[in-house]
Design a protein around this motif. Structure first.
Motif, PDB file in Angstrom:
ATOM      1  N   MET A 138      -6.469   2.444   4.087  1.00 23.45           N
ATOM      2  CA  MET A 138      -5.236   3.183   3.798  1.00 23.45           C
ATOM      3  C   MET A 138      -5.546   4.657   3.635  1.00 23.45           C
ATOM      4  O   MET A 138      -6.561   5.027   3.062  1.00 23.45           O
ATOM      5  CB  MET A 138      -4.622   2.632   2.502  1.00 23.45           C
ATOM      6  N   ASP A 145       0.819  -1.223   0.000  1.00 18.22           N
ATOM      7  CA  ASP A 145       0.000   0.000   0.000  1.00 18.22           C
ATOM      8  C   ASP A 145       0.850   1.269   0.000  1.00 18.22           C
ATOM      9  O   ASP A 145       0.591   2.196  -0.772  1.00 18.22           O
ATOM     10  CB  ASP A 145      -0.887   0.049   1.267  1.00 18.22           C
ATOM     11  N   ASP A 146       1.852   1.324   0.872  1.00 15.77           N
ATOM     12  CA  ASP A 146       2.655   2.545   0.998  1.00 15.77           C
ATOM     13  C   ASP A 146       3.333   2.901  -0.311  1.00 15.77           C
ATOM     14  O   ASP A 146       3.325   4.045  -0.743  1.00 15.77           O
ATOM     15  CB  ASP A 146       3.739   2.371   2.079  1.00 15.77           C
ATOM     16  N   VAL A 164      -5.363   0.026  -3.168  1.00 10.46           N
ATOM     17  CA  VAL A 164      -4.869  -0.035  -1.790  1.00 10.46           C
ATOM     18  C   VAL A 164      -5.960  -0.596  -0.900  1.00 10.46           C
ATOM     19  O   VAL A 164      -7.120  -0.633  -1.285  1.00 10.46           O
ATOM     20  CB  VAL A 164      -4.450   1.357  -1.260  1.00 10.46           C
TER      21      VAL A 164
END
Lengths: 458, 142
Positions: free
Chosen positions: B130, B109-110, B126
């Motif tokens: 998130m 996700d990041d 994501v």
């Protein structure tokens, strides 16, 4: 403000005021010093923690910066030019008898028939051009695994909806013809042999693919033409395959897929067939005349020498000229909603001259159901062909088959399949024997092929 | 008394229900993108390599998360109705018949967020919880 509050406020003020004036200069100074010391101590604290916190933060920031720049590089890699993908099948099969088809089935457990490994390299030459080569090594080709380039081409995408490829490409006869070697891409151990055993497999030439929608339906049309064709079968050693071309359209809507295809191949050359039956000179002459070829005695009969003044031959060959065009027309229908799937595929082989084989037809229907990681499937097929005009003794042939299989997904890139293929109802020569072009009937009533295959993609 | 109990129960149930309604997968893209949203069908087509542009005509570059990431499995199951193995089979057919190459892959996700914010053609997915500040959410599905 009401009276009560105002009164209290005034009293407090009067009490507090004198206390301020009651402090001497020294006391005030002392108080200031104390406050200053306190502030200094706080400052120290504030400066101390950011340093340790800072260190951590700085390290993290550095790490993230590195990662971002690495990813940016990966990203600015529309410029990630090179990709490598591979597939592999390891399979063991055993039949009840010697079935001399291209898969080398026989009555001993052998790995030769279906084991293979492939590697594909894709290189992005520019924004819209790419080069691909796919090497496949099959154990059934020779005793030693040799890698052959199944695909080797340069492609250019002219518009969003049109792409051209030039080089070596697979002939797209049927629904799964192009990914014939990639076991992971279809439900069976091998695409049904009733349909998918063709004499030629790839061509050197070019194709144009068009992709376009009509409403919610997506279409892909492929038109291709070959300069030269690559054959898999020894039977075509002295035969040139030329003038090969075709067109197909695949339409998909939701879980449904429909594919129509036509492929045309021209054959020219000579076909040599050896016979082991007794024949006299008149017989030889008769075949030569009927086929327009030449019949030669290779071995006179050791037992029957002369009857009525004629010699008998027990081994002879027939060499005939071939000049024929084969058209494969196929239709495929597939429904797959993720859990249940069914595939029906049929092909019509139409020969202009019906010289070395006659017209033919094959149909296969498959059903499968996915339960978590297990997928049982069942298929039934029939294949028929007319007699070949130029092969003496050639008759109509037909064969039915059904297969039962179970696939188990081991992980997201590997699966294992267990399959039992039962062939029955043989009419005429069943097309299996190496000597299938010989006149006469096959010995077999039915045959079974048992296979375990592990497919992987990486 | 009964009336207020009922209202209380109603609010409580709504509160509990809203907890389950939180989106489990979101599709994000650069805020400058002309499209305001994507339908499930278009999203599936983009990530399965069937179309290469957004409906507005801008070129789209889908990015996947690594295999094994929960967001990836959730996304493909919900939007395309394919398991990881079915997806692999689907892609192997396209790759090995020269029709398409697999999507670019990033870690999690990041990293999806970091890249989306920096490139106007990217589109990624994501997890629902998130933080998507800085990006445009084109699609969400519970």
């Amino acid at each position: 403000m009401n009276k009560k509050i105002r009164f209290i406020f005034t009293v407090l003020l009067l009490i507090g005021a004198p206390s301020v004036f009651a402090m001497s200069d020294a006391e005030i100074e002392k108080k200031f010093d104390a406050y200053e010391a306190k502030i200094k101590a706080l400052e120290k604290k504030v400066n101390a923690s950011p340093a340790s916190v800072n260190k951590k933060m700085v390290k993290n920031v550095k790490k993230n910066k590195k990662r971002i720049s690495k990813l940016k590089k990966l990203m600015d890699s529309e410029k990630e030019r090179f990709q490598m993908n591979g597939f592999m099948t390891v399979a063991a099969s055993k039949a009840d008898a010697e079935l001399g088809s291209a898969y080398h089935f026989n009555d001993r457990v052998n790995f030769r028939g279906d084991s293979k490994v492939g590697m594909q390299f894709d290189y992005k030459l520019s924004e819209d051009m790419d080069a691909t080569i796919q090497l496949v090594a099959r154990s059934r080709d020779e005793d030693v695994w040799t890698a052959d380039a199944e695909w080797a081409y340069v492609g250019k995408r002219f518009t969003d909806w049109m792409k051209v490829r030039v080089g070596r490409l697979r002939i797209p006869f049927y629904l799964y013809s192009e990914s014939l070697d990639v076991g992971y891409s279809y439900p069976w151990v091998r695409p049904p042999i009733d349909l998918y055993t063709t004499l030629v497999t790839s061509f050197d030439g070019m194709d144009v693919a068009f992709k376009f929608p009509t409403g919610p339906v997506n279409h892909r049309v492929q038109v291709w033409v070959a300069g030269w064709t690559n054959t898999d079968a020894d039977a075509l050693d002295d035969i040139d395959v030329y003038d090969t071309r075709g067109v197909n359209i695949t339409s998909s809507w939701r879980a449904f897929t429909l594919r129509l295809a036509t492929t045309s191949i021209a054959l020219e050359g000579t076909q040599t067939t050896e016979f082991y039956s007794d024949i006299n000179d008149a017989g030889l002459a008769g075949y030569a005349f009927a086929t327009g070829g030449t019949a030669t005695c290779l071995e006179p009969s050791p037992v029957l020498t002369v009857i009525a003044g004629e010699s008998i031959c027990s081994r002879w060959d027939l060499i005939i000229d071939i000049d024929d065009t084969i058209t494969y027309n196929s239709l495929a229908f597939q429904y797959d909603n993720g859990t249940f799937f069914t595939i029906y595929e049929a092909a019509l082989l139409d020969l202009k001259e019906e010289s070395i084989f006659g017209n033919g037809r094959a149909d296969v229907v498959t059903f499968g159901y996915r339960f978590q990681s297990w997928t049982p499937y069942i298929a039934g097929g029939v294949t028929e062909s007319d007699p070949a005009n130029l092969i003496p003794g050639s008759t109509e042939t037909s064969r039915r088959s059904w297969l039962l299989g179970l696939q188990h997904i081991l992980n997201d890139s590997t699966s294992i399949k267990f399959e039992w293929n039962h062939l029955y109802d043989f009419e005429g020569t069943d097309g299996f024997d190496e000597g299938a072009l010989e006149p006469g009937e096959t010995d077999l009533d039915d045959a079974n092929i048992y296979t375990i295959a592990i497919d992987a993609v990486f | 008394m009964k009336k207020s109990m009922f209202i209380y129960a109603l609010f409580l149930s709504l509160f509990i229900y809203s907890g389950f309604v939180a989106a489990e997968v979101k599709i994000v893209a650069h805020p400058s993108l002309k499209d305001a949203s994507l339908t499930k069908e278009v999203a599936a087509k983009l990530f399965l390599g069937k179309v290469s542009n957004f409906p507005s005509g801008t070129k789209a570059i889908p990015i996947d998360q690594e295999t094994g990431e929960e967001a990836r499995d959730e996304f493909y199951q919900k939007v395309t109705n394919k398991t990881a193995a079915q997806l692999k089979s689907y892609w192997s057919r396209l790759i090995f018949t020269g029709q398409a190459l697999p999507n670019k892959r990033v870690l999690d996700d990041d990293e999806v967020m970091e890249l989306i914010i920096a490139n106007p053609n990217l589109v990624g997915y994501v997890s629902g919880d998130m933080d998507t500040t800085g990006a445009k959410v084109l699609f969400s599905m519970p």
